[in-house]
Write an enzyme that holds these catalytic residues in place. Sequence first.
Site, short mmCIF file in Angstrom:
data_model
loop_
_atom_site.label_atom_id
_atom_site.label_comp_id
_atom_site.label_asym_id
_atom_site.label_seq_id
_atom_site.Cartn_x
_atom_site.Cartn_y
_atom_site.Cartn_z
N HIS A 22 57.67 45.52 45.11
CA HIS A 22 58.84 46.18 44.54
C HIS A 22 59.19 45.56 43.20
O HIS A 22 58.95 44.38 42.96
CB HIS A 22 60.04 46.06 45.48
CG HIS A 22 59.84 46.72 46.80
ND1 HIS A 22 59.10 46.15 47.81
CD2 HIS A 22 60.27 47.92 47.27
CE1 HIS A 22 59.10 46.96 48.86
NE2 HIS A 22 59.80 48.04 48.56
N ASP A 48 57.49 49.87 43.97
CA ASP A 48 58.57 50.84 44.10
C ASP A 48 59.75 50.37 43.25
O ASP A 48 60.09 49.18 43.24
CB ASP A 48 59.03 50.96 45.55
CG ASP A 48 57.97 51.56 46.46
OD1 ASP A 48 56.90 51.95 45.95
OD2 ASP A 48 58.23 51.62 47.68
#
Length: 256
Positions: free
Chosen positions: A213, A67
């Site tokens: 992430h 992400d």
Amino acid sequence: MNIIWSFQWKQGKRVAILAIAMLLFVGVLYSEAGFGKIGALPTITPSSPGAIYKVDTDQKVVALTFDISWGEKTPGPVLDVLDKKGLTKATFFLSGPWTATHTDIAKRIKSMGFEIGSHGNLHKNFSEYSNEWIDDQVKKAEASIYDVTGVKTKLIRTPNGDFNKRVLEKLHSMGYTTIQWDTDSLDWKNPGVDAIVNRVLSKAHPGDIILMHASDSCKQTVEALPRIIDGLRAKGYQFVTVSELIAGTNAKSKTE
């Protein structure tokens, strides 16, 4: 009369045996044409509103996902690691504002062949807002990602992984498949490189979707990533995109 009945019964028995044999043969062919051969993949069209966490498969495949919602210090080095390790299959969920302001990095993700999904626009919980707000946010992110990368997103990971049944139904009506994860690396907590690596390697399983992430707030991801890739490969795992994972077998989804 008994002779005729006996003849007919024997003929029917032969037909039944042949039919059963044919069904068994087709079953064997079907089982051998399964998930192991990942080739040209169909476009994903969600069949029902549900969030996908993993898939059921005996094959050692996992989808590594990242992400990105802000920052420019971490994404580049993450891509450098993937390039150095020769890992060509991963899925990136990009937010609209980040994509619009970091066009070079977003274009690099696309040029490296990685799959791109949406991470929404504003990083706020969808379940706290109306369907009209969700519609606006998803379309804004979709437009930003398309303008920069040329990708029309069909996968979405909601900000903070937040959703409820209403949100899932709304996203489904917009043609999106909601993607969650079954293994959270917890790299967003910056618990230490060893902790991130050990968590992923101990929890990863066939058909897993792994959450990581590439935002700047995750300061230990870059150092942990090479060890995660090497460790999973040592365990016999292959990397696929989320779309490949879904297309290859039955996805497990939840509605809330």
